[in-house]
Design an enzyme around this catalytic site. Structure first.
Site, PDB file in Angstrom:
ATOM      1  CG  HIS A 165      -1.731   1.249   1.411  1.00 17.48           C
ATOM      2  ND1 HIS A 165      -3.084   1.305   1.170  1.00 17.48           N
ATOM      3  CD2 HIS A 165      -1.367   2.504   1.803  1.00 17.48           C
ATOM      4  CE1 HIS A 165      -3.512   2.533   1.386  1.00 17.48           C
ATOM      5  NE2 HIS A 165      -2.497   3.285   1.788  1.00 17.48           N
ATOM      6  CD  GLU A 166       1.787   3.623   3.743  1.00 19.00           C
ATOM      7  OE1 GLU A 166       2.140   4.697   3.223  1.00 19.00           O
ATOM      8  OE2 GLU A 166       0.712   3.487   4.353  1.00 19.00           O
ATOM      9  CG  HIS A 169       0.445   6.262  -0.828  1.00 21.03           C
ATOM     10  ND1 HIS A 169      -0.685   6.857  -1.337  1.00 21.03           N
ATOM     11  CD2 HIS A 169       0.062   5.637   0.319  1.00 21.03           C
ATOM     12  CE1 HIS A 169      -1.713   6.612  -0.525  1.00 21.03           C
ATOM     13  NE2 HIS A 169      -1.293   5.871   0.476  1.00 21.03           N
ATOM     14  CD  GLU A 189      -4.934   6.351   1.410  1.00 18.47           C
ATOM     15  OE1 GLU A 189      -5.117   5.130   1.582  1.00 18.47           O
ATOM     16  OE2 GLU A 189      -3.850   6.901   1.648  1.00 18.47           O
ATOM     17  CG  HIS A 263      -7.088   6.919   4.837  1.00 17.31           C
ATOM     18  ND1 HIS A 263      -6.436   8.073   5.180  1.00 17.31           N
ATOM     19  CD2 HIS A 263      -6.127   6.014   4.564  1.00 17.31           C
ATOM     20  CE1 HIS A 263      -5.123   7.875   5.106  1.00 17.31           C
ATOM     21  NE2 HIS A 263      -4.907   6.641   4.733  1.00 17.31           N
TER      22      HIS A 263
HETATM   23 ZN   LIG Z   1      -2.476   5.314   2.052  1.00 21.29          ZN
END
Ligand SMILES: [Zn+2]
Length: 340
Positions: A165-166, A169, A189, A263
């Site tokens: 997930h990170e 980004h 997100e 989020h």
């Molecule tokens: Zn995130």
């Protein structure tokens, strides 16, 4: 360029308020909330002083480098494992190394992307950041993992989806550069959850119909067993308990929160992806959404994302790389969540 935290502030703030009454480590919860706010402010100041917040990519071979921050709130404190190095005597260092590798391999094999910047940039991961720090984040150049307090959250390296997930980004930063507010922020997100879930499926060899579509469930300590941070299949149902509060995620445009946390509104796009993946399979769906991401721009809206996904599905279908009815599947998925 925002700091992208895995645990959103509505959870860290709730936890900080509820910790003492719930018999948890209130100091750790407080420290996490304060540290997250401090890192956020630091990033805002940096962004304000340099309007062109571009991080130079480090051309390379997509090598990994793990640092041990030794319980400090600094990053890059001590290098402990690089590419090709043997496993070390620390579970979270090796887990971070493996998670960075799995994310890199998914992007390379499934999406044809060479590391975060598509130019083989080095993947940097920091473990043991802060003191029982209950979060993980991408700061624009590196992936940082906290240890958790062991009561609510375990070490953030435990869930490969956190890392994926990170790092995603980072991919968004180098492609669409989606601004972290309103609909573009929610898409930013959502793309991280989408590719995070796909890396989780890649590692555990699952397809759409076999995966539970929960984000962050492997991160939960025993007391929180069965809860998760987000549900892509049923946004707004991931958790409901006195420690974390109640999941506020939107599942449909009718629940869109103006000026809401990315989020929260990301649930709308997450569910559109889930509906697409159930029909097409997760990786074909990921190829469609990734192709769309590469065509998006900083202030793009949901309808732009939906349009580009359908267009890319049409191109991929024309080239025989995806099922013929993919464009219709994609349009139906976005319509089902109220994006026309
Ligand atoms: Zn995130």
């Amino acid at each position: 360029m925002p700091i992208c935290f895995f645990i959103p502030s509505h959870i860290t703030d709730h936890l900080a308020r509820a910790a003492r009454a719930q018999g948890l480590d209130a100091d750790a919860a407080q420290r996490t909330a304060v540290a997250s706010a401090a890192v956020r402010q630091q990033r805002r100041t940096m962004a304000a002083t340099s309007l062109v917040a571009v991080t130079a990519p480090i051309p390379g071979r997509g090598d990994r480098q793990i640092f041990d921050d030794r319980g400090t709130f600094e990053t890059g404190v001590r290098p402990v494992r690089g590419e090709g190095d043997k496993p070390v005597n620390a579970v979270n260092v090796n887990a971070a190394h493996d998670a960075l590798g799995a994310t890199r391999d998914f992007y390379r094999e499934v999406l044809g992307r060479d590391s975060i910047d598509n130019a083989g940039s080095t993947l940097i991961g920091d473990v043991n950041f802060g003191d029982s720090y209950g979060n993980a984040f991408w700061d624009g150049t590196r992936m940082v993992f906290g240890n958790g307090d062991g009561q609510v959250f375990q070490d953030f390296t435990r869930d490969v989806g956190v890392c994926a997930h990170e790092l995603s980004h980072g991919v968004t930063q180098y492609t669409a550069g989606l601004a972290y507010t309103e609909q573009s922020g929610a898409m930013n997100e959502a793309f991280s959850d989408i590719f995070g879930a796909c890396v989780d499926q890649y590692v555990h060899k699952l397809d759409a119909g076999e995966h539970n579509w929960l984000i962050g469930e492997e991160l939960m300590a025993e007391r929180m067993y069965g809860e998760a941070i987000r549900s892509m299949a049923h946004p707004g149902t991931a958790y409901d308990n006195p420690v974390l509060g109640k999941d506020p995620q939107a599942a449909h445009m009718s629940q869109y929160v103006p000026n809401g946390d990315p989020h929260v509104n990301s649930g709308i796009v997450n569910r559109a992806f889930y509906l697409t993946a159930i029909e097409l399979g997760s990786f074909p769906a990921a190829r469609v959404f990734y192709a769309a991401l590469r065509g998006l721009w900083p202030r793009a809206q949901f309808t732009d994302g939906a349009y580009l996904c359908a267009e890319q599905a049409r191109i991929l279908a024309r080239d025989g790389r995806i099922g013929r009815n993919a464009p219709q599947t994609v349009r139906a998925a976005f319509r089902a969540v109220g994006i026309n």
